[in-house]
Design an enzyme around this catalytic site. Structure first.
Site, PDB file in Angstrom:
ATOM      1  N   TYR A 135     -12.722  20.082   6.102  1.00  0.00           N
ATOM      2  CA  TYR A 135     -11.678  19.058   5.938  1.00  0.00           C
ATOM      3  C   TYR A 135     -11.769  18.591   4.495  1.00  0.00           C
ATOM      4  O   TYR A 135     -12.303  19.322   3.637  1.00  0.00           O
ATOM      5  CB  TYR A 135     -11.969  17.962   6.990  1.00  0.00           C
ATOM      6  N   GLU A 185       2.317  16.982   9.248  1.00  0.00           N
ATOM      7  CA  GLU A 185       1.247  16.738   8.276  1.00  0.00           C
ATOM      8  C   GLU A 185       1.647  17.218   6.897  1.00  0.00           C
ATOM      9  O   GLU A 185       2.120  18.355   6.723  1.00  0.00           O
ATOM     10  CB  GLU A 185      -0.008  17.497   8.748  1.00  0.00           C
ATOM     11  N   ASP A 186       1.444  16.359   5.932  1.00  0.00           N
ATOM     12  CA  ASP A 186       1.593  16.710   4.524  1.00  0.00           C
ATOM     13  C   ASP A 186       2.969  17.280   4.174  1.00  0.00           C
ATOM     14  O   ASP A 186       3.088  18.313   3.483  1.00  0.00           O
ATOM     15  CB  ASP A 186       0.443  17.631   4.081  1.00  0.00           C
ATOM     16  N   ASP A 200       1.306  12.016  10.825  1.00  0.00           N
ATOM     17  CA  ASP A 200      -0.048  11.513  10.582  1.00  0.00           C
ATOM     18  C   ASP A 200      -0.146  10.735   9.273  1.00  0.00           C
ATOM     19  O   ASP A 200      -0.831   9.712   9.197  1.00  0.00           O
ATOM     20  CB  ASP A 200      -0.989  12.728  10.560  1.00  0.00           C
ATOM     21  N   ASP A 201       0.530  11.219   8.239  1.00  0.00           N
ATOM     22  CA  ASP A 201       0.406  10.570   6.924  1.00  0.00           C
ATOM     23  C   ASP A 201       1.039   9.186   6.924  1.00  0.00           C
ATOM     24  O   ASP A 201       0.537   8.265   6.292  1.00  0.00           O
ATOM     25  CB  ASP A 201       1.030  11.453   5.842  1.00  0.00           C
ATOM     26  N   ASN A 235      -6.672  11.873  -1.605  1.00  0.00           N
ATOM     27  CA  ASN A 235      -7.513  13.055  -1.411  1.00  0.00           C
ATOM     28  C   ASN A 235      -7.004  14.201  -2.274  1.00  0.00           C
ATOM     29  O   ASN A 235      -5.832  14.202  -2.646  1.00  0.00           O
ATOM     30  CB  ASN A 235      -7.447  13.486   0.062  1.00  0.00           C
ATOM     31  N   ARG A 271       3.422  18.837   0.317  1.00  0.00           N
ATOM     32  CA  ARG A 271       2.572  17.821  -0.350  1.00  0.00           C
ATOM     33  C   ARG A 271       1.198  17.902   0.290  1.00  0.00           C
ATOM     34  O   ARG A 271       0.895  17.167   1.215  1.00  0.00           O
ATOM     35  CB  ARG A 271       3.205  16.441  -0.165  1.00  0.00           C
ATOM     36  N   LYS A 275      -7.260  20.105  10.238  1.00  0.00           N
ATOM     37  CA  LYS A 275      -6.974  18.953  11.106  1.00  0.00           C
ATOM     38  C   LYS A 275      -7.272  19.319  12.561  1.00  0.00           C
ATOM     39  O   LYS A 275      -7.794  18.518  13.323  1.00  0.00           O
ATOM     40  CB  LYS A 275      -5.500  18.536  10.979  1.00  0.00           C
TER      41      LYS A 275
HETATM   42  N1  LIG Z   1      -6.958   8.632   3.273  1.00  0.00           N
HETATM   43  C1  LIG Z   1      -6.032   9.081   4.083  1.00  0.00           C
HETATM   44  O1  LIG Z   1      -6.190   9.067   5.321  1.00  0.00           O
HETATM   45  C2  LIG Z   1      -4.765   9.603   3.526  1.00  0.00           C
HETATM   46  C3  LIG Z   1      -4.615   9.839   2.203  1.00  0.00           C
HETATM   47  N2  LIG Z   1      -3.438  10.307   1.706  1.00  0.00           N
HETATM   48  C4  LIG Z   1      -3.365  10.584   0.288  1.00  0.00           C
HETATM   49  O2  LIG Z   1      -2.431   9.744  -0.318  1.00  0.00           O
HETATM   50  C5  LIG Z   1      -1.858  10.387  -1.424  1.00  0.00           C
HETATM   51  C6  LIG Z   1      -0.365  10.197  -1.379  1.00  0.00           C
HETATM   52  O3  LIG Z   1       0.181  10.745  -0.221  1.00  0.00           O
HETATM   53  P1  LIG Z   1       1.729  10.524   0.113  1.00  0.00           P
HETATM   54  O4  LIG Z   1       2.056   9.084   0.159  1.00  0.00           O
HETATM   55  O5  LIG Z   1       2.054  11.299   1.316  1.00  0.00           O
HETATM   56  O6  LIG Z   1       2.367  11.208  -1.153  1.00  0.00           O
HETATM   57  P2  LIG Z   1       3.801  11.004  -1.763  1.00  0.00           P
HETATM   58  O7  LIG Z   1       4.022  12.123  -2.696  1.00  0.00           O
HETATM   59  O8  LIG Z   1       4.769  10.739  -0.669  1.00  0.00           O
HETATM   60  O9  LIG Z   1       3.655   9.646  -2.616  1.00  0.00           O
HETATM   61  C7  LIG Z   1       2.927   9.501  -3.785  1.00  0.00           C
HETATM   62  C8  LIG Z   1       3.312   8.177  -4.414  1.00  0.00           C
HETATM   63  O10 LIG Z   1       2.449   7.925  -5.500  1.00  0.00           O
HETATM   64  C9  LIG Z   1       3.238   7.494  -6.592  1.00  0.00           C
HETATM   65  N3  LIG Z   1       2.580   7.788  -7.863  1.00  0.00           N
HETATM   66  C10 LIG Z   1       2.498   8.978  -8.507  1.00  0.00           C
HETATM   67  N4  LIG Z   1       1.898   8.806  -9.705  1.00  0.00           N
HETATM   68  C11 LIG Z   1       1.599   7.498  -9.802  1.00  0.00           C
HETATM   69  C12 LIG Z   1       1.006   6.704 -10.807  1.00  0.00           C
HETATM   70  N5  LIG Z   1       0.583   7.254 -11.947  1.00  0.00           N
HETATM   71  N6  LIG Z   1       0.880   5.377 -10.586  1.00  0.00           N
HETATM   72  C13 LIG Z   1       1.286   4.820  -9.446  1.00  0.00           C
HETATM   73  N7  LIG Z   1       1.865   5.523  -8.445  1.00  0.00           N
HETATM   74  C14 LIG Z   1       2.017   6.836  -8.631  1.00  0.00           C
HETATM   75  C15 LIG Z   1       4.554   8.232  -6.451  1.00  0.00           C
HETATM   76  O11 LIG Z   1       5.585   7.605  -7.183  1.00  0.00           O
HETATM   77  C16 LIG Z   1       4.738   8.141  -4.948  1.00  0.00           C
HETATM   78  O12 LIG Z   1       5.321   6.907  -4.639  1.00  0.00           O
HETATM   79  C17 LIG Z   1      -2.319  11.836  -1.371  1.00  0.00           C
HETATM   80  O13 LIG Z   1      -3.337  12.020  -2.315  1.00  0.00           O
HETATM   81  C18 LIG Z   1      -2.898  11.987  -0.001  1.00  0.00           C
HETATM   82  O14 LIG Z   1      -3.995  12.873   0.022  1.00  0.00           O
HETATM   83  C19 LIG Z   1      -2.350  10.525   2.507  1.00  0.00           C
HETATM   84  C20 LIG Z   1      -2.449  10.324   3.836  1.00  0.00           C
HETATM   85  C21 LIG Z   1      -3.682   9.893   4.460  1.00  0.00           C
HETATM   86  C1  LIG Z   2      -5.984  12.686   4.979  1.00  0.00           C
HETATM   87  C2  LIG Z   2      -4.618  13.143   4.836  1.00  0.00           C
HETATM   88  O1  LIG Z   2      -3.908  13.291   5.810  1.00  0.00           O
HETATM   89  C3  LIG Z   2      -4.080  13.389   3.530  1.00  0.00           C
HETATM   90  O2  LIG Z   2      -4.772  13.183   2.528  1.00  0.00           O
HETATM   91  O3  LIG Z   2      -2.919  13.794   3.457  1.00  0.00           O
HETATM   92 MG   LIG Z   3      -2.165  14.393   5.402  1.00  0.00          MG
END
Ligand SMILES: NC(=O)C1=CN([C@@H]2O[C@H](COP(=O)(O)OP(=O)(O)OC[C@H]3O[C@@H](n4cnc5c(N)ncnc54)[C@H](O)[C@@H]3O)[C@@H](O)[C@H]2O)C=CC1
Ligand SMILES: CC(=O)C(=O)O
Ligand SMILES: [Mg+2]
Length: 607
Positions: A133, A275-276, A298-299, A449, A186, A204
């Site tokens: 993961y 997912e993603d 999930d996201d 991540n 993504r 996952k």
């Molecule tokens: N810890 C967890 O359980 C999870 C973590 N994530 C992580 O969250 C991150 C984003 O995922 P999503 O929201 O689905 O992606 P997304 O692509 O939908 O959104 C990314 C956002 O970040 C913003 N962004 C980009 N560069 C930036 C900067 N320099 N300053 C401020 N904001 C900026 C974008 O404008 C956009 O609003 C990924 O790295 C993903 O791995 C996502 C889901 C779960």
């Molecule tokens: C953990 C997860 O779902 C993500 O980083 O997109």
């Molecule tokens: Mg995800």
């Protein structure tokens, strides 16, 4: 009003229940329609040298294996020995190549003998989760075309339009309970990885098996390959996906529609976890399907629950009553599917707590994207982010597009939460500014991540923001030694604490949709899981080692919510009436009992 009753069983019983998982009853026989080498080449049934002699006779295996029968325990030890010697022999080598070598050795076992694979995974989940993961799965996806040896899961491409209804019958399992679906647009914070994103559904679903005991014969990782906009991949001669730009608009949706129809025609009760997906499709598909199919994103939804549990834990860690949540200033950096999902759920919880004054609670939440602070002055604002845009008169001293450092300095937030996918954006200056937070125990969540995309490292967070912070990250970091015997605790704020329980609880309830109520129950359960003593130490989530325990609790909470909403239709022999009459502890026990556990079953051949 937000309930924070303790979960059905207390901490005291956790270790007891854990033992139950590991003393599985004698397994019933398993019918197999193959013989001889076909069985040895089928990882669902293969036991390698573990086939007893009588079984070798029954299944036409005599002479196809070395004569000595090796016990499951012995096979387990041999694998772990080879894994440990790999660790020893690769000491000092670059981290990425060591991680990939570890992934390879696990993947080879996965491809050969699933029972042994899942047993070592369950027993060593804390060590192996970072390999199968996040973070290693990110590296695997980036290198997937080169690493590819055998397919896993199903691939539906834009070229399969009109064929999916028949293709779905190519999958060999009669029943599928859980599907994780991606279009690779993504992948973690790594962007568009096209077909290579299949690593994520695989990872996952491995967590589903390890944490929720979903039977691995009933899982299905799926890649919807609608092309990629990643130029590097399009030019890569090894790339295994469609070499065309991504489909858009109706063309894109018609592919997803066809897939969803095909899946639910063959397995009407299968749960699909999206997912993603890039943000626009993540929200669009959730709205499009959530009332018609048993699915969730999930996201958006899993992450929101985990973050909310973390936010409520932070309030408790500050020694405040939960009602103080409404006074927290929360800055979210990243306005994508995850960031918006978190804010939506947090605001819903906040308005329930404060008597539905949504506007008042929204005023305490601030959202930034790549162009900085989102205000009403923003041109071409994304409709999903618009409800969080600030009126400039309410953020005196700040401007449209203010940077994280400007925002943190001005607002002195209680919580700084990153879901931006941008590694290191919480830099020294931003973290130092958090020392001036209005909270004595501010929270920093670097949730992106994989590790290199985390907004900051754990070490930097404690170093620059001070030892009093509460810290969470999406990918694992080691706890931080703060000197004088003190430890800065690292919480893995990852949706892995919720999605397995959401899937399992929904499956056992037999509900045909997943409602907000069911998701809220999952989040509430996680939020109430930790004791005050643990929370005081900054420990917001249980150890990954006990992930089956928390999943049983979350699964039970989801199931009970489905019952309360009259959605539970039952599963297998257990009907809705029986579910309704189960007490809370009985529901947890029922969920635990239904977790698959890897042991070798006697194989019986049937033509
Ligand atoms: N810890 C967890 O359980 C999870 C973590 N994530 C992580 O969250 C991150 C984003 O995922 P999503 O929201 O689905 O992606 P997304 O692509 O939908 O959104 C990314 C956002 O970040 C913003 N962004 C980009 N560069 C930036 C900067 N320099 N300053 C401020 N904001 C900026 C974008 O404008 C956009 O609003 C990924 O790295 C993903 O791995 C996502 C889901 C779960
Ligand atoms: C953990 C997860 O779902 C993500 O980083 O997109
Ligand atoms: Mg995800």
């Amino acid at each position: 009003m937000w309930r924070l009753a303790r979960c059905a069983s207390s901490n005291l019983s956790r270790s007891l229940r854990r033992r139950c998982f590991y003393t599985a009853a004698i397994p019933g026989p398993c019918i197999v329609h193959k013989r001889g080498t076909d069985i040895l080449h089928d990882p669902w049934f293969n036991k390698d040298t573990g086939f007893p002699l009588t079984e070798r006779d029954r299944l036409g295996l005599r002479g196809l294996l070395p004569p000595r029968v090796i016990s499951f325990e012995h096979q387990y030890d041999r694998f772990m020995e080879s894994y440990r010697s790999l660790e020893k022999n690769t000491q000092g080598q670059p981290h990425g190549s060591v991680s990939l070598a570890k992934w390879r050795i696990l993947n080879r076992l996965h491809d050969r003998n699933e029972t042994l694979y899942y047993r070592v995974l369950i027993d060593n989940i804390k060590d192996f989760a970072p390999i199968i993961y996040t973070p290693t799965v990110g590296l695997v996806c980036q290198n997937y075309s080169g690493l590819f040896r055998r397919p896993r899961g199903m691939y539906f491409s834009a070229k399969d339009k009109g064929e999916m209804m028949s293709m779905i019958y190519n999958w060999p399992a009669h029943q599928v309970d859980m599907i994780v679906l991606t279009d690779g647009s993504r992948i973690l914070g790594l962007g568009d990885l096209g077909v290579q994103g299949i690593g994520i559904p695989i990872g996952k679903l491995d967590i589903y098996v390890a944490a929720a005991g979903i039977n691995p014969q009933r899982i299905l990782p799926v890649m919807l390959d609608v092309g990629t906009n990643n130029q590097k991949l399009l030019e890569d001669p090894l790339y295994l996906g469609l070499r065309q730009p991504r489909l858009e608009g109706e063309e894109y949706l018609s592919i997803v529609d066809e897939f969803m129809e095909a899946v639910h025609t063959r397995w009407p009760k299968a749960i699909v976890q999206f997912e993603d997906f890039q943000m626009k499709w993540a929200f669009e598909t959730l709205q499009r399907y959530r009332k018609r199919f048993c699915m969730f994103n999930d996201d958006i939804q899993g992450t929101a629950g985990v973050a909310l549990a973390g936010l409520l834990g932070t309030v408790r860690a500050q020694g405040q009553p939960l009602s103080d949540f409404v006074n927290q200033k929360i800055v979210v950096v990243g306005a994508g599917s995850a960031g918006l999902g978190v804010l939506n759920m947090a605001i819903e919880a906040l308005s329930r707590m404060s008597g539905n004054n949504e506007m008042a609670v929204k005023n305490k939440c601030y959202l930034l994207d790549k162009d900085g602070l989102i205000t009403k002055e923003r041109k071409n604002i994304d409709p999903a982010a618009a409800p969080f845009a600030k009126d400039l008169k309410d953020v005196e001293g700040l401007r449209e597009g203010a940077s994280p450092i400007e925002v943190v300095k001005k607002l002195k937030p209680h919580v700084l939460l990153g879901l931006s996918g941008v590694g290191g954006i919480f830099n020294e200056e931003v973290l130092k500014a958090m020392r001036e937070s209005d909270s004595t125990k501010p929270a920093i969540f670097a949730m992106s991540n994989p590790t290199m995309n985390a907004e900051c490292t754990a070490a930097d967070a404690f170093k620059y923001a001070g030892p009093n912070i509460v810290f969470g990250s999406g990918s694992p970091f080691e706890d931080v030694d703060l000197g004088n015997g003190k430890v800065g605790h690292v919480n893995q704020a990852n949706n892995m604490y919720l999605f397995p329980g959401i899937g399992l609880g929904t499956l056992l309830s037999g509900a045909h949709i997943i409602t907000d109520g069911m998701l809220q129950a999952a989040a509430e359960c996680l939020a109430s899981y930790m004791t005050d003593e643990e929370i005081q130490k900054g420990i917001l989530y249980p150890s990954i080692d006990s992930i089956r325990d928390i999943t049983a609790e979350v699964g039970a909470a989801v199931l009970r919510a489905a019952v309360e909403e009259d959605l539970a239709e039952g599963h297998g022999d257990v009907g809705p009436r029986e579910l309704k009459h189960m007490s809370k502890p009985e529901t947890v026990a029922y969920v635990s009992r239904n977790m698959w556990f890897p042991v070798y079953s006697p194989l019986v051949h049937e033509k």
